[in-house]
Design a protein around this motif. Sequence first.
Motif, mmCIF file in Angstrom:
data_model
loop_
_atom_site.group_PDB
_atom_site.id
_atom_site.type_symbol
_atom_site.label_atom_id
_atom_site.label_comp_id
_atom_site.label_asym_id
_atom_site.label_seq_id
_atom_site.Cartn_x
_atom_site.Cartn_y
_atom_site.Cartn_z
ATOM 1 N N ILE A 154 4.730 10.593 -1.621
ATOM 2 C CA ILE A 154 5.461 9.668 -0.746
ATOM 3 C C ILE A 154 6.550 8.956 -1.541
ATOM 4 C CG2 ILE A 154 5.249 7.547 0.619
ATOM 5 C CD1 ILE A 154 2.378 8.494 1.288
ATOM 6 N N GLN A 155 7.745 8.981 -0.984
ATOM 7 C CA GLN A 155 8.837 8.216 -1.575
ATOM 8 C C GLN A 155 8.702 6.781 -1.082
ATOM 9 O OE1 GLN A 155 12.449 10.229 -0.537
ATOM 10 N NE2 GLN A 155 11.991 11.983 -1.831
ATOM 11 N N ASN A 156 9.256 5.866 -1.810
ATOM 12 C CA ASN A 156 9.185 4.437 -1.455
ATOM 13 C C ASN A 156 7.742 3.958 -1.339
ATOM 14 O OD1 ASN A 156 12.013 4.204 -1.287
ATOM 15 N ND2 ASN A 156 11.961 5.041 0.785
ATOM 16 N N ARG A 157 6.943 4.295 -2.330
ATOM 17 C CA ARG A 157 5.532 3.899 -2.311
ATOM 18 C C ARG A 157 5.361 2.385 -2.300
ATOM 19 N NH1 ARG A 157 1.891 7.525 -6.208
ATOM 20 N NH2 ARG A 157 0.425 5.995 -5.451
ATOM 21 N N GLU A 158 6.263 1.686 -2.961
ATOM 22 C CA GLU A 158 6.162 0.230 -2.979
ATOM 23 C C GLU A 158 6.343 -0.339 -1.569
ATOM 24 O OE1 GLU A 158 8.024 -3.689 -5.213
ATOM 25 O OE2 GLU A 158 8.731 -1.704 -5.776
ATOM 26 N N GLU A 159 7.258 0.226 -0.822
ATOM 27 C CA GLU A 159 7.467 -0.197 0.564
ATOM 28 C C GLU A 159 6.223 0.075 1.416
ATOM 29 O OE1 GLU A 159 10.447 1.322 3.960
ATOM 30 O OE2 GLU A 159 11.408 0.806 2.049
ATOM 31 N N LEU A 160 5.632 1.239 1.228
ATOM 32 C CA LEU A 160 4.406 1.574 1.949
ATOM 33 C C LEU A 160 3.277 0.618 1.564
ATOM 34 C CD1 LEU A 160 2.699 3.327 3.837
ATOM 35 C CD2 LEU A 160 2.305 4.866 1.890
ATOM 36 N N GLN A 161 3.175 0.289 0.292
ATOM 37 C CA GLN A 161 2.141 -0.635 -0.171
ATOM 38 C C GLN A 161 2.283 -1.988 0.515
ATOM 39 O OE1 GLN A 161 -0.356 0.102 -2.086
ATOM 40 N NE2 GLN A 161 -0.950 -1.593 -3.351
ATOM 41 N N LYS A 162 3.498 -2.483 0.622
ATOM 42 C CA LYS A 162 3.733 -3.770 1.282
ATOM 43 C C LYS A 162 3.343 -3.693 2.753
ATOM 44 C CE LYS A 162 7.429 -5.275 -1.773
ATOM 45 N NZ LYS A 162 8.873 -5.514 -1.903
ATOM 46 N N LYS A 163 3.721 -2.609 3.411
ATOM 47 C CA LYS A 163 3.367 -2.410 4.817
ATOM 48 C C LYS A 163 1.853 -2.366 4.982
ATOM 49 C CE LYS A 163 3.994 -0.995 9.151
ATOM 50 N NZ LYS A 163 4.451 -1.872 10.187
ATOM 51 N N LEU A 164 1.175 -1.635 4.099
ATOM 52 C CA LEU A 164 -0.275 -1.512 4.165
ATOM 53 C C LEU A 164 -0.956 -2.861 3.958
ATOM 54 C CD1 LEU A 164 -2.729 0.289 4.524
ATOM 55 C CD2 LEU A 164 -2.574 0.871 2.094
ATOM 56 N N LEU A 165 -0.487 -3.636 3.017
ATOM 57 C CA LEU A 165 -1.062 -4.972 2.790
ATOM 58 C C LEU A 165 -0.936 -5.851 4.028
ATOM 59 C CD1 LEU A 165 0.123 -5.627 -0.867
ATOM 60 C CD2 LEU A 165 -2.256 -5.477 -0.092
ATOM 61 N N GLN A 166 0.215 -5.777 4.693
ATOM 62 C CA GLN A 166 0.404 -6.563 5.918
ATOM 63 C C GLN A 166 -0.528 -6.073 7.017
ATOM 64 O OE1 GLN A 166 2.350 -9.422 6.490
ATOM 65 N NE2 GLN A 166 0.922 -9.375 8.210
ATOM 66 N N LEU A 167 -0.669 -4.749 7.162
ATOM 67 C CA LEU A 167 -1.560 -4.197 8.174
ATOM 68 C C LEU A 167 -3.012 -4.589 7.918
ATOM 69 C CD1 LEU A 167 -0.103 -0.624 8.743
ATOM 70 C CD2 LEU A 167 0.018 -2.607 10.265
ATOM 71 N N ILE A 168 -3.414 -4.582 6.662
ATOM 72 C CA ILE A 168 -4.784 -4.980 6.315
ATOM 73 C C ILE A 168 -5.013 -6.441 6.695
ATOM 74 C CG2 ILE A 168 -6.324 -5.437 4.363
ATOM 75 C CD1 ILE A 168 -5.234 -2.798 3.126
ATOM 76 N N ASP A 169 -4.050 -7.298 6.394
ATOM 77 C CA ASP A 169 -4.170 -8.710 6.789
ATOM 78 C C ASP A 169 -4.286 -8.841 8.308
ATOM 79 O OD1 ASP A 169 -4.108 -9.713 4.220
ATOM 80 O OD2 ASP A 169 -1.976 -10.248 4.282
ATOM 81 N N ASP A 170 -3.442 -8.094 9.022
ATOM 82 C CA ASP A 170 -3.480 -8.139 10.485
ATOM 83 C C ASP A 170 -4.824 -7.633 11.008
ATOM 84 O OD1 ASP A 170 -0.872 -9.042 10.356
ATOM 85 O OD2 ASP A 170 0.019 -7.137 11.000
ATOM 86 N N CYS A 171 -5.303 -6.542 10.444
ATOM 87 C CA CYS A 171 -6.593 -5.974 10.858
ATOM 88 C C CYS A 171 -7.717 -6.983 10.632
ATOM 89 C CB CYS A 171 -6.860 -4.678 10.092
ATOM 90 S SG CYS A 171 -8.454 -3.923 10.472
ATOM 91 N N ASN A 172 -7.715 -7.618 9.474
ATOM 92 C CA ASN A 172 -8.757 -8.605 9.170
ATOM 93 C C ASN A 172 -8.738 -9.775 10.147
ATOM 94 O OD1 ASN A 172 -9.896 -7.227 6.987
ATOM 95 N ND2 ASN A 172 -8.479 -8.142 5.521
#
Length: 122
Positions: A15-33
């Motif tokens: 995956i290109q832009n892994r840092e961007e994906l990581q930020k998106k994933l962190l936000q989704l995890i917060d939302d899920c929680n």
Amino acid sequence: MYKALIFDIKDSRKIQNREELQKKLLQLIDDCNTIFKEYIVSPFCITCGDEWEGLLVKDAPDLDIKNFFQKRLPSNIFFYFGVGIGDISIKDFSLPTNCLDGEAFIRARDELNKAKNNNIYS
């Protein structure tokens, strides 16, 4: 009895832009929680760069949680998913999820590995 969920992004090293994906994933995890807090025993957190897990009550809607991530991650991102139901041997729920252990996590990891070995992803 508890339900452990483990997710792992498919082919994350490609995956290109892994840092961007990581930020998106962190936000989704917060939302899920937040959205699923009534079912969460130990909140979802990233365990390895592209893998995350959480511990839930046994009757938690695991498919709803899976669909939550599936619908909100970019359409070119796929993940493997494992669910395990069982007891927990370390029950200090003030610890992060990745510090917990027990049968539920072992079973979830087994299911995740089966999905990877059979290339079954969402």
